[in-house]
Scaffold this active site. Structure first.
Site, PDB file in Angstrom:
ATOM      1  N   HIS C 131      -3.886  -3.523   3.190  1.00 26.77           N
ATOM      2  CA  HIS C 131      -3.393  -2.492   2.459  1.00 26.77           C
ATOM      3  C   HIS C 131      -2.285  -2.915   1.552  1.00 26.77           C
ATOM      4  CE1 HIS C 131      -1.591   1.388   1.805  1.00 26.77           C
ATOM      5  NE2 HIS C 131      -2.946   2.069   2.153  1.00 26.77           N
ATOM      6  N   ASP C 208       0.087  -4.653  11.614  1.00 23.75           N
ATOM      7  CA  ASP C 208       0.016  -3.131  10.723  1.00 23.75           C
ATOM      8  C   ASP C 208      -1.235  -2.538  11.799  1.00 23.75           C
ATOM      9  OD1 ASP C 208      -1.045  -1.122   9.233  1.00 23.75           O
ATOM     10  OD2 ASP C 208      -1.022  -2.318   7.328  1.00 23.75           O
ATOM     11  N   GLN C 211      -4.346   1.785  11.671  1.00 27.14           N
ATOM     12  CA  GLN C 211      -5.751   2.199  11.933  1.00 27.14           C
ATOM     13  C   GLN C 211      -6.413   1.776  13.200  1.00 27.14           C
ATOM     14  OE1 GLN C 211      -7.236   4.319   9.572  1.00 27.14           O
ATOM     15  NE2 GLN C 211      -6.363   3.714   7.810  1.00 27.14           N
ATOM     16  N   LYS C 234      -1.298   9.722  10.434  1.00 28.14           N
ATOM     17  CA  LYS C 234      -2.645   9.400  10.990  1.00 28.14           C
ATOM     18  C   LYS C 234      -3.126   9.576  12.307  1.00 28.14           C
ATOM     19  CE  LYS C 234      -2.654   5.715   7.072  1.00 28.14           C
ATOM     20  NZ  LYS C 234      -3.413   6.036   6.108  1.00 28.14           N
ATOM     21  N   CYS C 374      -6.227   1.784  -1.709  1.00 30.76           N
ATOM     22  CA  CYS C 374      -5.096   0.753  -1.540  1.00 30.76           C
ATOM     23  C   CYS C 374      -5.302  -0.483  -0.991  1.00 30.76           C
ATOM     24  CB  CYS C 374      -3.970   1.520  -0.562  1.00 30.76           C
ATOM     25  SG  CYS C 374      -3.430   3.181  -1.058  1.00 30.76           S
TER      26      CYS C 374
HETATM   27  C1  LIG Z   1      -4.131  -0.101   7.233  1.00 32.14           C
HETATM   28  C2  LIG Z   1      -3.086   0.562   6.696  1.00 32.14           C
HETATM   29  N1  LIG Z   1      -1.894   0.104   6.447  1.00 32.14           N
HETATM   30  C3  LIG Z   1      -0.727   0.716   5.751  1.00 32.14           C
HETATM   31  C4  LIG Z   1      -0.980   2.048   5.328  1.00 32.14           C
HETATM   32  C5  LIG Z   1       0.331   2.828   4.640  1.00 32.14           C
HETATM   33  O1  LIG Z   1       0.581   4.017   5.580  1.00 32.14           O
HETATM   34  P1  LIG Z   1       1.391   5.074   4.872  1.00 32.14           P
HETATM   35  O2  LIG Z   1       0.940   5.485   3.637  1.00 32.14           O
HETATM   36  O3  LIG Z   1       1.462   6.154   5.992  1.00 32.14           O
HETATM   37  O4  LIG Z   1       2.781   4.424   4.812  1.00 32.14           O
HETATM   38  C6  LIG Z   1      -2.317   2.584   5.550  1.00 32.14           C
HETATM   39  C7  LIG Z   1      -2.642   4.041   5.257  1.00 32.14           C
HETATM   40  O5  LIG Z   1      -2.515   4.480   4.043  1.00 32.14           O
HETATM   41  C8  LIG Z   1      -3.337   1.933   6.104  1.00 32.14           C
HETATM   42  O6  LIG Z   1      -4.392   2.346   6.186  1.00 32.14           O
END
Ligand SMILES: Cc1ncc(COP(=O)(O)O)c(C=O)c1O
Ligand SMILES: Cc1ncc(COP(=O)(O)O)c(C=O)c1O
Lengths: 418, 146, 418, 146
Positions: C131, C208, C211, C234, C374
């Site tokens: 991401h 990270d 998910q 999430k 993203c």
């Molecule tokens: C794998 C992963 N990493 C990072 C993020 C970033 O999370 P957030 O936008 O809540 O900071 C997300 C979701 O958008 C994600 O799915």
């Protein structure tokens, strides 16, 4: 709409509870965080209940509703603080501390040629009454860039000493960051001369408006500052949301701070380009429900009228100052009249340490803050390791002030037992 | 009143008349500790003779709880061997963590059981511990300096 | 407790509304953000209604209650993710994006001699499926420090290509940052070999877990990683709260990121020292109500049982994959079986652009996400500018999958009109 | 169905059979625009002869709305003078901002009034505008290049 504290208190669920074994809650700690009206709590809940989805991301109705609510909240903030460039000038952060760090880090990211790039020889100016949030980020930025930190000192009554303004804001000054209203002294700082001098030398002015935006009419354009920050939770809003306002053309030149989703234009494995303002400064899924709650808070304040809010506070501050001034063993820290000062009233009670006094007041249902109030250098300057602070807001009245003063007197008896 | 369990007479007494306040220029270690939330500060000197605590002196400013606590602690620990002091410090820390469920062991803590009430006020536990943590730190440093 | 989707759905107020002119809401966008059970919404509201005050700051009962609630939330998170060092290892941020930026900036603040200090010659390793939030901050850190960015490529099925692990994680690698589960492909990455190699060369592993933490049992200690991040929103939690977990001794060595109140030990006009972990990383008045809401969310998940949550999702993923696989004009992006994959299912429908498909599905009440999700470099690697993603969670059932697939088929008819 | 106001026949027709797609190697300016939220991309070439738009060609990938929109736009603008194009672009932008309250001016926009329905779908307005913003940008660059 007339300004009625009893009516206002009905809007705040917390006043239906009691504290300290059945005592009425006399909440005099709004300088730390304000209480929340039901409309704010419900705005946040309703977001989750009926419209929750990721703003700017989904391809569906809920996502569109969430986007609209979030962007409407931005517009509400822009109008509340009179952002000359409209909603695009408003960035949501998690609190004022993040807003200030955003500025300091983003400037640290500026490359040579960018107007925000700092190097040895440049100067950042603050004041001796700053909250740690508007001091330590600048200390760190000077550490990273080699720039120099300078500051305005204080007079003994706790006003800015502007006698040497031209030698503090030198021609190599790039940033002047100061508080609009001291969270300890209540002092409201005069801005015109500082802003004029800063702009004369080409510096940007950053206003820490944490203690002013919730308490008096503040119009960014009129003040002629370049950036302004405040926290939602001190302005009837939810926790977890703050604001950075900046002039559009400055925000456009300022490099981004947090990197991730939604703030990019394009991304490859080795490089990225940035979205337009304000998205450029809002990485990740935003604090949507909190922004929506903040908008409800600002609507509540707008309905009361910020002029009325301010008049109420000036009157009550005068009332409380008079009562405190009348007691010889109490020394007020900061201006002793309601002239150019807000409702943060710090004081020392002879022979009682603030922490002990705070504890006693708590036993009487009176909530105050004690300590250095996150402005340790100010405490040192005044030669007081700690003080007790009563800070007032729209839901306080003369009775609250009476209970405070009576309780202080009782506290003096309690600790004077021996 | 609940407050009375916090502000026992013996505590206010030590606050008004603190023992061993004023720094002795002879020391094996000196430490400076701060209670970051309220700004209370203490400087504490400890002088060891072998494993025995020959003197504890201190200076600082703070609330009645923090001042009385370091005052009583000094009374209690001076003349003790380090291993005995350890037992006392441990017992006091446990009392502070007890959330009002313990009255403290008067055999070990003597007058300092008066602080039992503090453990019901989580916001004040740090005050009561300020001097004790400074002592603990100083004792370690003094032994390392040997 | 038995796992019953109809019962679960009753706990989520949003399912009592309809979308797109009376259609049942088929919410398949939990990968972007999850819906919230009433218990979470109420935990946040109750904080404001009954206990609101500034944690760690006031000298009064409300402040103590707020502190207790906030610290209990930290303990709840620590136990949920099995933090070996307990609550002190848990830091509240505003979202996972901030957690990752915190790490990158804090490392950038490290001075020579600190284990996190990076310089030219050092390497940071990511993967091609990250991401943007776990890619761009590292790009920027390499820009600031001169370190080099390297990454694991992917196989055509969307799995990590670990064939050259030792030449990707070289002996000068300091950081390996990767996702536990791809938010696009659903792929669950195998960690053991990567963690072993990273630790062999003295690198820290940053996971990270955005998910994975909401969807399966995750125990930080067992995975042997060094840092782990996720977002509250999430995982049934409020917006505006994220988590950074790190090993205590690493958090102690890591320099701070945001500077201001509550994260300091002492402050003078020219210098400051830092509070202990976790306060060192939490500057300003924290997102208290959101942390409390997140704790309620994790309690809800714990009551369901993370094993049950995971089994439910594996079964439903298998069901949906089968249905999609059966349609020739649909191509799944990523693993086509439920083996080592979670419920993020991205796909392409022949001759229909994802954005158009998403629009059509929306008209049927089906909420999905379309675009690059993203993870733009991943999209490029797979040669797909955009895809449609359905992502499932505890409140989805086979009927939701059926409606999705039926609606896709209808969409094919709709756009195939000519 | 509400959706039909978005996906008008003429739009889907242009999507299936886009006009002026494929880049002409002769151009006065070339721009590349991206819709960051969905990843749609367009490259657009514009060739000016004096103040007249001699050709617009483009390439890219995207949804039906973005593709049809650039296709119709090219049809509409080729052969026009820049100042005429300005009026058309302005009219189209206003239509897109109308939130479903305007039907568009067929005198100015001709077939492109079919996009009126898009303005009811705020999430898709960016798609419809992608090509138009690229054109606007290219026109400025072409004039600067002169
Ligand atoms: C794998 C992963 N990493 C990072 C993020 C970033 O999370 P957030 O936008 O809540 O900071 C997300 C979701 O958008 C994600 O799915
Ligand atoms: C003057 C001033 N500046 C900055 C802050 C920091 O605000 P926050 O803690 O909400 O980030 C505060 C309040 O704590 C304040 O009173």
């Amino acid at each position: 709409m007339s300004f009625s504290v009893p009516e206002i208190r009905k809007d705040f669920p917390i006043f239906s509870r009691s504290v300290s074994d059945g005592k009425k809650l006399v909440y005099l700690d709004s300088g730390a965080t304000s209480q929340k009206p039901a409309s704010v709590i419900e705005a946040e809940s309703d977001f989750y209940r009926f419209h929750n989805a990721a703003a700017h991301r989904g391809a569906h109705q809920l996502a569109q509703e969430a986007t609209d609510l979030y962007e409407n909240a931005r517009a509400e903030v822009a109008s509340f603080i009179g952002a000359p460039g409209g909603p695009d000038e408003v960035i949501f952060t998690k609190n004022a501390t993040e807003s200030l760090n955003l500025l300091a880090y983003a400037m640290g990211n500026a490359q040579p040629g960018n107007r925000f790039a700092l190097s040895a020889g440049d100067r950042i100016v603050v004041t001796e009454m700053e909250h740690h949030a508007n001091l330590v980020p600048w200390q760190e930025l000077t550490r990273r860039t080699g720039a120099q930190l300078a500051w305005f000192g204080l007079t003994d009554e706790g006003r800015l000493d502007l006698s040497d303004i031209n030698s503090v804001i030198t021609t190599n000054t790039k940033v002047v960051a100061l508080t609009h209203q001291s969270n300890v002294l209540g002092t409201i700082n005069p801005l015109a001369a500082i802003v004029a001098r800063a702009h004369e030398v080409g510096a940007v002015v950053i206003l820490d408006a944490c203690q002013s935006v919730p308490h008096m009419p503040v119009a960014a354009a009129d003040l002629d500052v370049d950036f302004l920050v405040f926290s939602g939770h001190k302005a009837l809003g939810p926790t977890g949301v703050g604001v950075l306002w900046g002039r559009k053309e400055l925000l456009e030149e300022l490099p981004p701070f947090l990197f991730g989703g939604s703030m990019i234009k394009t991304v490859t494995m080795t490089s990225a380009t940035w979205a337009d303002v304000p998205a450029k400064f809002e990485a990740g899924v935003p604090n949507m429900a909190q922004a929506v709650g903040l908008a409800a808070a600002l609507k509540y304040l707008t309905n009361l009228g910020m002029d009325s809010v301010h008049s109420h506070e000036v009157a009550l501050t005068g009332y409380l100052l008079n009562k405190l001034n009348a007691i010889e063993t109490i020394k007020i820290v900061g201006p002793t009249t309601a002239q150019s000062r807000g409702g943060s009233i710090s004081f020392i009670v002879e022979d009682i340490h603030p922490h002990d006094l705070g504890q006693f007041l708590d036993s009487q249902g009176v909530a105050v803050r004690t300590g250095h109030h996150c402005a340790w250098p100010l405490a040192r300057r005044l030669g007081i390791p700690a003080s007790t602070r009563a800070s007032i807001y729209i839901y306080n009245d003369e009775n609250d002030c009476d209970v405070l003063v009576d309780s202080i007197v009782q506290g003096q008896k309690y600790f004077g037992r021996f | 009143m609940e407050l009375d369990s916090l502000y026992q007479e013996v505590i206010l007494d030590h606050y008004k008349h603190p023992a061993h306040k004023g720094l002795n220029p002879i020391f094996s270690a000196q430490v400076h500790h701060v209670n970051t939330s309220c700004g209370d500060e203490i400087t504490l000197n400890i002088e060891l003779v072998g494993q025995r605590i020959n003197s504890i002196t201190w200076d600082g400013q703070g609330c009645s709880i923090s001042q009385a606590s370091v005052s009583m602690m000094s009374d209690l620990l001076i003349g003790k061997r380090l291993e005995e002091a350890d037992v006392i410090v441990k017992s006091f820390s446990e009392l502070m963590a007890s959330k009002g469920t313990s009255a403290g062991d008067p055999e070990i803590l003597e007058d300092a059981v008066a602080f039992a009430g503090v453990s019901k006020f989580p916001g004040r536990v740090k005050c009561a511990l300020l001097g004790w943590m400074a002592f603990k730190d100083a004792a370690i440093q003094a032994q390392t300096n040997e």
